[in-house]
Design a protein around this motif. Structure first.
Motif, PDB file in Angstrom:
ATOM      1  N   TRP A  48      21.943 -10.617 -21.984  1.00 50.01           N
ATOM      2  CA  TRP A  48      21.347 -10.482 -23.085  1.00 50.01           C
ATOM      3  C   TRP A  48      22.099  -8.789 -23.498  1.00 50.01           C
ATOM      4  CZ3 TRP A  48      19.019 -11.795 -27.336  1.00 50.01           C
ATOM      5  CH2 TRP A  48      18.543 -13.036 -27.375  1.00 50.01           C
ATOM      6  N   GLU A  49      21.925  -7.895 -22.414  1.00 47.33           N
ATOM      7  CA  GLU A  49      22.289  -6.502 -22.601  1.00 47.33           C
ATOM      8  C   GLU A  49      23.946  -6.620 -23.145  1.00 47.33           C
ATOM      9  OE1 GLU A  49      21.914  -4.360 -18.914  1.00 47.33           O
ATOM     10  OE2 GLU A  49      19.491  -4.447 -19.270  1.00 47.33           O
ATOM     11  N   ARG A  50      24.650  -7.532 -22.556  1.00 45.48           N
ATOM     12  CA  ARG A  50      25.957  -7.419 -22.964  1.00 45.48           C
ATOM     13  C   ARG A  50      26.126  -8.213 -24.177  1.00 45.48           C
ATOM     14  NH1 ARG A  50      27.712  -9.008 -16.865  1.00 45.48           N
ATOM     15  NH2 ARG A  50      27.731  -6.867 -16.009  1.00 45.48           N
TER      16      ARG A  50
ATOM     17  N   GLU B 220      10.480 -21.382  -5.655  1.00 51.18           N
ATOM     18  CA  GLU B 220      10.899 -21.385  -7.204  1.00 51.18           C
ATOM     19  C   GLU B 220      10.744 -20.027  -8.007  1.00 51.18           C
ATOM     20  OE1 GLU B 220      10.199 -21.751 -11.411  1.00 51.18           O
ATOM     21  OE2 GLU B 220       8.675 -21.050  -9.963  1.00 51.18           O
ATOM     22  N   PRO B 221       9.822 -19.226  -7.801  1.00 56.21           N
ATOM     23  CA  PRO B 221      10.121 -17.849  -8.131  1.00 56.21           C
ATOM     24  C   PRO B 221      11.291 -16.911  -7.795  1.00 56.21           C
ATOM     25  CG  PRO B 221       7.626 -18.126  -7.698  1.00 56.21           C
ATOM     26  CD  PRO B 221       8.518 -19.316  -6.933  1.00 56.21           C
ATOM     27  N   THR B 222      11.469 -17.022  -6.523  1.00 57.69           N
ATOM     28  CA  THR B 222      12.767 -16.446  -5.782  1.00 57.69           C
ATOM     29  C   THR B 222      14.118 -16.831  -6.770  1.00 57.69           C
ATOM     30  OG1 THR B 222      11.819 -16.275  -3.794  1.00 57.69           O
ATOM     31  CG2 THR B 222      13.861 -15.948  -3.901  1.00 57.69           C
ATOM     32  N   VAL B 223      14.281 -18.110  -6.918  1.00 56.78           N
ATOM     33  CA  VAL B 223      15.111 -18.681  -7.822  1.00 56.78           C
ATOM     34  C   VAL B 223      15.015 -18.096  -9.157  1.00 56.78           C
ATOM     35  CG1 VAL B 223      16.605 -20.540  -8.682  1.00 56.78           C
ATOM     36  CG2 VAL B 223      15.768 -20.655  -6.224  1.00 56.78           C
ATOM     37  N   GLN B 224      13.964 -18.251  -9.984  1.00 57.00           N
ATOM     38  CA  GLN B 224      13.902 -17.770 -11.216  1.00 57.00           C
ATOM     39  C   GLN B 224      14.162 -16.354 -11.151  1.00 57.00           C
ATOM     40  OE1 GLN B 224      13.147 -19.157 -13.855  1.00 57.00           O
ATOM     41  NE2 GLN B 224      12.852 -21.267 -13.128  1.00 57.00           N
ATOM     42  N   ALA B 225      13.643 -15.672 -10.054  1.00 58.90           N
ATOM     43  CA  ALA B 225      13.999 -14.163 -10.503  1.00 58.90           C
ATOM     44  C   ALA B 225      15.504 -13.617 -10.301  1.00 58.90           C
ATOM     45  CB  ALA B 225      13.148 -13.202  -9.232  1.00 58.90           C
ATOM     46  N   VAL B 226      16.167 -14.379  -9.661  1.00 54.68           N
ATOM     47  CA  VAL B 226      17.628 -14.239  -9.647  1.00 54.68           C
ATOM     48  C   VAL B 226      18.150 -14.605 -10.826  1.00 54.68           C
ATOM     49  CG1 VAL B 226      19.672 -14.805  -8.665  1.00 54.68           C
ATOM     50  CG2 VAL B 226      17.805 -14.393  -7.179  1.00 54.68           C
ATOM     51  N   ALA B 227      17.780 -15.825 -11.391  1.00 53.61           N
ATOM     52  CA  ALA B 227      18.168 -16.130 -12.902  1.00 53.61           C
ATOM     53  C   ALA B 227      17.704 -15.237 -13.884  1.00 53.61           C
ATOM     54  CB  ALA B 227      17.590 -17.655 -13.057  1.00 53.61           C
ATOM     55  N   PHE B 228      16.522 -14.668 -13.800  1.00 55.94           N
ATOM     56  CA  PHE B 228      16.038 -13.835 -14.762  1.00 55.94           C
ATOM     57  C   PHE B 228      16.916 -12.471 -14.908  1.00 55.94           C
ATOM     58  CE2 PHE B 228      13.418 -10.059 -15.889  1.00 55.94           C
ATOM     59  CZ  PHE B 228      13.124 -10.538 -16.880  1.00 55.94           C
ATOM     60  N   PHE B 229      17.321 -11.986 -13.827  1.00 53.43           N
ATOM     61  CA  PHE B 229      18.151 -10.687 -13.539  1.00 53.43           C
ATOM     62  C   PHE B 229      19.300 -11.078 -14.263  1.00 53.43           C
ATOM     63  CE2 PHE B 229      21.674  -8.443 -11.839  1.00 53.43           C
ATOM     64  CZ  PHE B 229      21.111  -7.150 -11.727  1.00 53.43           C
ATOM     65  N   PHE B 230      20.246 -12.056 -14.175  1.00 52.06           N
ATOM     66  CA  PHE B 230      21.423 -12.242 -14.767  1.00 52.06           C
ATOM     67  C   PHE B 230      21.180 -12.772 -16.122  1.00 52.06           C
ATOM     68  CE2 PHE B 230      22.685 -12.983 -10.463  1.00 52.06           C
ATOM     69  CZ  PHE B 230      23.537 -11.940 -10.362  1.00 52.06           C
ATOM     70  N   HIS B 231      20.020 -13.370 -16.721  1.00 51.88           N
ATOM     71  CA  HIS B 231      19.778 -13.606 -18.189  1.00 51.88           C
ATOM     72  C   HIS B 231      19.673 -12.248 -18.681  1.00 51.88           C
ATOM     73  CE1 HIS B 231      16.613 -14.198 -21.237  1.00 51.88           C
ATOM     74  NE2 HIS B 231      17.464 -14.996 -21.404  1.00 51.88           N
TER      75      HIS B 231
END
Length: 78
Positions: free
Chosen positions: A65-67, A50-61
């Motif tokens: 936000w930056e963009r 679960e955290p592995t999937v969340q970490a990838v999602a967090f990066f793109f999130h």
């Protein structure tokens, strides 16, 4: 591989933040999963998946936000 290295260099801050978030998330997830299941193998499996999937999602999130250009003003709280 050059494109991957370039992307990593351009996103060092976000990647480091994602990594630290991942470690904390794995620890919390393992404790919660063990408390719920009472099974060490199941809790370790869940805590890594679960955290592995969340970490990838967090990066793109973070990148979204930056963009977006949205600026959040932080206020000092005393």
């Amino acid at each position: 591989m050059t494109a991957l290295r370039t992307a990593a260099r351009q996103n060092v801050h976000t990647l480091m933040k994602t990594g630290s978030y991942y470690v904390i998330h794995v620890c919390v997830a393992a404790l919660v999963a063990y408390a719920v299941t009472g099974n060490l193998v199941a809790s370790l499996t869940l805590s890594l998946l679960e955290p592995t999937v969340q970490a990838v999602a967090f990066f793109f999130h973070e990148k979204a936000w930056e963009r977006s250009g949205v600026q959040v003003q932080q206020t000092a709280e005393h």
